[in-house]
Design an enzyme around this catalytic site. Structure first.
Site, PDB file in Angstrom:
ATOM      1  CB  SER A  32      -8.080   3.629   2.450  1.00 26.03           C
ATOM      2  OG  SER A  32      -7.315   3.029   3.469  1.00 26.03           O
ATOM      3  CB  SER A  74      -8.565   0.975   5.464  1.00 26.17           C
ATOM      4  OG  SER A  74      -9.191   2.198   5.197  1.00 26.17           O
ATOM      5  CE  LYS A 109      -3.974   1.900   2.584  1.00 32.60           C
ATOM      6  NZ  LYS A 109      -4.896   1.655   3.698  1.00 32.60           N
TER       7      LYS A 109
END
Ligand code: GLN
Length: 484
Positions: free
Chosen positions: A152, A176, A75
């Site tokens: 996210s 997330s 990420k």
């Protein structure tokens, strides 16, 4: 396609020299080149360095650790030495931020020879539930590219689900990892707060942030967790307690296990297909010998409002470091220092970040701190107590991951509160600091993936993973592939 292998299967083949790490990495690269333009999961491709690493590992020929030679996506808020890391925010572009160091998770994965092949898309500084606040544009779920991947950690989830990588790294502050795992049809783990190190991962809300993996099944999650978990002298909030050998917890035997089904999670508006999938999952657990027990977590309804006080307060403080002086976006010919800060931050931050900085600054101001922030912390304790009470009678708790299947890109564009409501079943666990995992548990009538959440008491990831493992032994939802 080698990139569709699970970690366990790929490791077996690598060890027997049926495949090489280079072939495995190349297969992920080919897949990204073929399909990523339709899902937008990868925001930085680090292919040359990944291939170089793979060749080095192949020439050593040693594959003792199950993650050696395994390609993954990171990420974009995890600092990796020498690799652009921007949390998908304009404030860290131009010039792009290139960290001089590795975060602890990257370091631990590098130590065992896992290979990061690139950076995955995220909502800006991980604020959002759809990956739409990313400065690189939204990520789609590979099940329907007109719909969001969730957020996210949408890039890692979509990347895993569409076989661009064998696993992905994510962060979960209030949903997330679990929400995108459910929207993309993969398995995603939010750990106990403090189980994994936050060092070198860009903070959102420090008392809620957790680092965890997304993968193709629970077995793979157990392998990754064993590698990345544990005390870190660079993060004082990590627990100084031993890390269990998680793969050994996966016996698949859950006979006699007591599983709580909390009434409060069957909210008004829960999508009927999701309600049905959750009830079916409970039946599967019963068939496996577990007992389903109706429980109550009475303060659940206060979790989302409490989260939206604590989270923006901590966000407003964490975002203060992005001032355009030490790194990232800067502007030319400012009139004076304040003008410089104002313009850097106005140009650099997107709307969602600005909204939270404004709300958070207000909440922490003298006079409001007691009324909001302190009160929210008290409610947080009540929510934690609910779980502590429940875990006196049950071993784990199951519930839907999200109230809705993946929604259309742009559907919540003008309604931030509708976006916040997507996390209604996912913030209590972060407030309480308990672990929770989302696993695939069915499909809606429109063939969109549905996730089931399993929660455990603090530090009991092993028990929770075993429940998920047993479920995956008995079902095949996690093996279904998207049409892409
Ligand atoms: N969707 C939630 C938010 O925007 C949670 C985000 C997260 O877990 N990073 O605050």
């Amino acid at each position: 396609m080698l990139s569709s292998l699970s970690i366990t299967d790929a490791h077996r083949k690598l060890k027997k020299k049926e495949i090489s790490a280079e072939e495995l990495v190349q297969s992920c690269i080919d897949r990204i080149e073929k399909i990523d333009s339709s899902i937008n999961a990868v925001v930085f491709r680090n292919f040359d360095s990944a291939l170089k690493e793979a060749k080095k590992i192949d020439s050593s020929g040693i594959f003792d650790h199950p993650l050696t030679g395994i390609p993954y996506l990171t990420k974009d808020n995890f600092c990796e030495a020498g690799v652009p890391t921007t949390a998908c925010s304009r404030i860290l572009q131009d010039p792009v931020y290139i960290p001089p160091f590795d975060c602890t998770t990257t370091k631990r994965l590098k130590n065992v020879g896992a290979i990061s092949i690139g950076k995955s898309n995220t909502d800006e500084f991980t604020m959002g539930s759809s990956t739409e606040t990313s400065c690189f544009g939204p990520t789609s779920t590979p099940w329907d590219t007109t719909r969001v991947a969730g957020g996210s950690s949408g890039g890692s989830a979509a990347g895993v689900a569409s076989d661009e990588c064998l696993f992905g790294l994510g962060t979960d502050t209030g949903s997330s990892i679990r929400l995108p795992a459910s929207f993309c049809g993969c398995t995603g783990l939010k750990v106990t707060y403090g189980r994994t190190s936050r060092y070198g991962v860009m903070s959102m809300a420090s008392s809620l942030d957790t680092i965890g993996p997304l993968a193709k099944n629970v077995e793979d999650i157990a392998i990754i967790l064993r590698t990345i978990a544990g005390h870190d002298p660079y993060d004082a909030t990590t627990g100084n307690i031993p890390v269990p050998d998680y793969p050994k917890h996966l016996t698949g035997v859950i006979k006699g296990m007591k599983i709580g089904l909390p009434r409060e999670y069957f909210i008004d508006g829960l999508h009927t297909d999701i309600e049905q999938a959750t009830k079916d999952a409970a039946k599967t657990f019963e068939k496996l010998g577990a007992t389903i027990i109706d429980i109550s977590l009475p303060h659940t309804e206060y979790a989302l409002p409490t989260y939206y006080i604590i989270c923006p307060s901590e966000v407003s403080s964490n975002m203060a470091r992005y001032d355009g002086v030490r790194f990232g976006h800067s502007i030319k010919t400012p009139k004076h220092l304040i003008d410089y800060y104002e313009r850097v931050r106005s140009e650099g931050f997107g709307d969602e970040i600005k909204r939270r900085i404004i709300i958070g600054t207000y909440l922490l101001s003298a006079g409001y701190f007691e009324a909001y922030y302190r009160k929210a912390q008290k409610v947080r304790t009540l929510i934690t107590n609910d779980f502590d009470e429940a875990f006196k009678t049950v071993d784990v708790i199951i519930a839907p991951t999200s109230p809705n299947p993946p929604f259309g890109i742009g559907a919540h564009q003008n309604d931030p509160v509708a976006m916040y409501l997507e996390d209604i079943l996912l913030t209590p666990q972060n407030l309480a600091g308990i672990p929770a995992i989302s696993i695939p548990s069915g499909f809606s009538k429109k063939n969109l993936p549905i996730g089931l959440q399993i929660m455990g008491p603090h530090w009991e990831e092993g028990r929770m993973l075993n429940a998920g493992y047993a479920f995956q032994q008995a079902t095949d939802w996690h093996t279904r592939k998207p049409p892409l």
